[in-house]
Motif scaffolding. Structure first.
Motif, short mmCIF file in Angstrom:
data_model
loop_
_atom_site.label_atom_id
_atom_site.label_comp_id
_atom_site.label_asym_id
_atom_site.label_seq_id
_atom_site.Cartn_x
_atom_site.Cartn_y
_atom_site.Cartn_z
N LEU A 8 126.18 2.30 -33.38
CA LEU A 8 126.59 0.91 -33.53
C LEU A 8 127.46 0.72 -34.76
O LEU A 8 128.46 0.00 -34.71
CB LEU A 8 125.36 0.00 -33.60
N ALA A 9 127.11 1.39 -35.87
CA ALA A 9 127.93 1.30 -37.08
C ALA A 9 129.35 1.81 -36.83
O ALA A 9 130.31 1.23 -37.31
CB ALA A 9 127.28 2.08 -38.22
N MET A 10 129.47 2.88 -36.04
CA MET A 10 130.80 3.41 -35.72
C MET A 10 131.58 2.44 -34.84
O MET A 10 132.78 2.27 -35.01
CB MET A 10 130.69 4.77 -35.04
N ILE A 12 131.24 -0.94 -34.55
CA ILE A 12 131.63 -2.22 -35.14
C ILE A 12 132.23 -2.09 -36.54
O ILE A 12 132.78 -3.04 -37.07
CB ILE A 12 130.47 -3.23 -35.15
N GLY A 13 132.08 -0.91 -37.16
CA GLY A 13 132.74 -0.66 -38.44
C GLY A 13 132.10 -1.32 -39.64
O GLY A 13 132.78 -1.56 -40.64
N ARG A 14 130.83 -1.63 -39.55
CA ARG A 14 130.14 -2.18 -40.72
C ARG A 14 128.71 -1.65 -40.77
O ARG A 14 128.19 -1.16 -39.77
CB ARG A 14 130.17 -3.71 -40.73
N PRO A 15 128.07 -1.73 -41.93
CA PRO A 15 126.71 -1.18 -42.07
C PRO A 15 125.70 -1.87 -41.15
O PRO A 15 125.81 -3.08 -40.89
CB PRO A 15 126.36 -1.44 -43.54
N ILE A 16 124.74 -1.10 -40.69
CA ILE A 16 123.66 -1.59 -39.85
C ILE A 16 122.34 -1.35 -40.56
O ILE A 16 122.07 -0.23 -41.01
CB ILE A 16 123.64 -0.84 -38.49
N ASN A 17 121.53 -2.37 -40.67
CA ASN A 17 120.18 -2.26 -41.23
C ASN A 17 119.23 -2.49 -40.06
O ASN A 17 119.06 -3.61 -39.59
CB ASN A 17 119.97 -3.30 -42.34
N TRP A 18 118.63 -1.43 -39.57
CA TRP A 18 117.83 -1.47 -38.35
C TRP A 18 116.38 -1.12 -38.62
O TRP A 18 116.08 -0.26 -39.45
CB TRP A 18 118.41 -0.46 -37.35
N GLU A 38 112.79 12.74 -34.98
CA GLU A 38 112.33 12.67 -36.37
C GLU A 38 111.33 11.53 -36.61
O GLU A 38 110.87 11.34 -37.72
CB GLU A 38 113.53 12.51 -37.31
N GLN A 39 111.00 10.78 -35.56
CA GLN A 39 110.04 9.67 -35.63
C GLN A 39 110.44 8.65 -36.70
O GLN A 39 109.62 8.20 -37.50
CB GLN A 39 108.63 10.19 -35.86
N LEU A 40 111.72 8.29 -36.70
CA LEU A 40 112.25 7.36 -37.68
C LEU A 40 112.03 5.93 -37.21
O LEU A 40 112.28 5.61 -36.06
CB LEU A 40 113.74 7.63 -37.91
N ARG A 41 111.54 5.09 -38.09
CA ARG A 41 111.18 3.71 -37.73
C ARG A 41 112.16 2.68 -38.28
O ARG A 41 112.16 1.54 -37.85
CB ARG A 41 109.78 3.40 -38.25
N CYS A 42 112.95 3.04 -39.28
CA CYS A 42 113.99 2.13 -39.78
C CYS A 42 115.13 2.98 -40.33
O CYS A 42 114.94 4.13 -40.70
CB CYS A 42 113.46 1.15 -40.80
N ALA A 43 116.31 2.38 -40.34
CA ALA A 43 117.48 3.13 -40.79
C ALA A 43 118.58 2.19 -41.26
O ALA A 43 118.64 1.04 -40.85
CB ALA A 43 118.02 4.00 -39.65
N VAL A 44 119.42 2.74 -42.11
CA VAL A 44 120.66 2.09 -42.52
C VAL A 44 121.77 3.07 -42.17
O VAL A 44 121.70 4.25 -42.49
CB VAL A 44 120.67 1.81 -44.03
N ALA A 45 122.77 2.57 -41.46
CA ALA A 45 123.91 3.40 -41.09
C ALA A 45 125.17 2.78 -41.67
O ALA A 45 125.47 1.62 -41.41
CB ALA A 45 124.01 3.50 -39.57
N HIS A 46 125.86 3.55 -42.50
CA HIS A 46 127.11 3.10 -43.12
C HIS A 46 128.27 3.88 -42.52
O HIS A 46 128.29 5.11 -42.60
CB HIS A 46 127.12 3.39 -44.63
N PRO A 47 129.24 3.19 -41.91
CA PRO A 47 130.42 3.90 -41.44
C PRO A 47 131.26 4.36 -42.64
O PRO A 47 131.31 3.67 -43.66
CB PRO A 47 131.18 2.86 -40.62
#
Length: 89
Positions: A8-10, A12-18, A38-47
């Protein structure tokens, strides 16, 4: 162009706080193999934006559902700025 927070970050081109606690997220981490394995429950993705567009994503994640605070988003955003010169070499 990818799934989950990074995809999604790629797109829309902006950070995602999920995080997985919000059922109305437009970004479904349960669709992302990395988030599942990896059983990840939250993430931040920065393009990572370069002259030619988005070439990479910095994904920072944790296995707890504690959402990232604004101060943590700022720190990871600064890390992206520090990484950009490495992609230009």
């Amino acid at each position: 162009m990818g799934v989950g927070p990074a995809g999604l970050a790629m797109r829309i081109g902006r950070p995602i706080n999920w995080d997985d606690r919000v059922s109305s997220n437009v970004c479904h981490g349960h669709e992302c193999p990395l988030m599942i394995v990896e059983q990840l429950r939250c993430a931040v993705a920065h393009p990572i934006l370069l002259e030619r567009g988005i070439n990479a994503v910095l994904l920072v994640a944790r296995r707890t559902s504690l959402r990232y605070a604004d101060s943590e988003l700022a720190v990871s955003g600064e890390a992206v700025k520090a990484l950009v010169p490495l992609f230009l070499k």
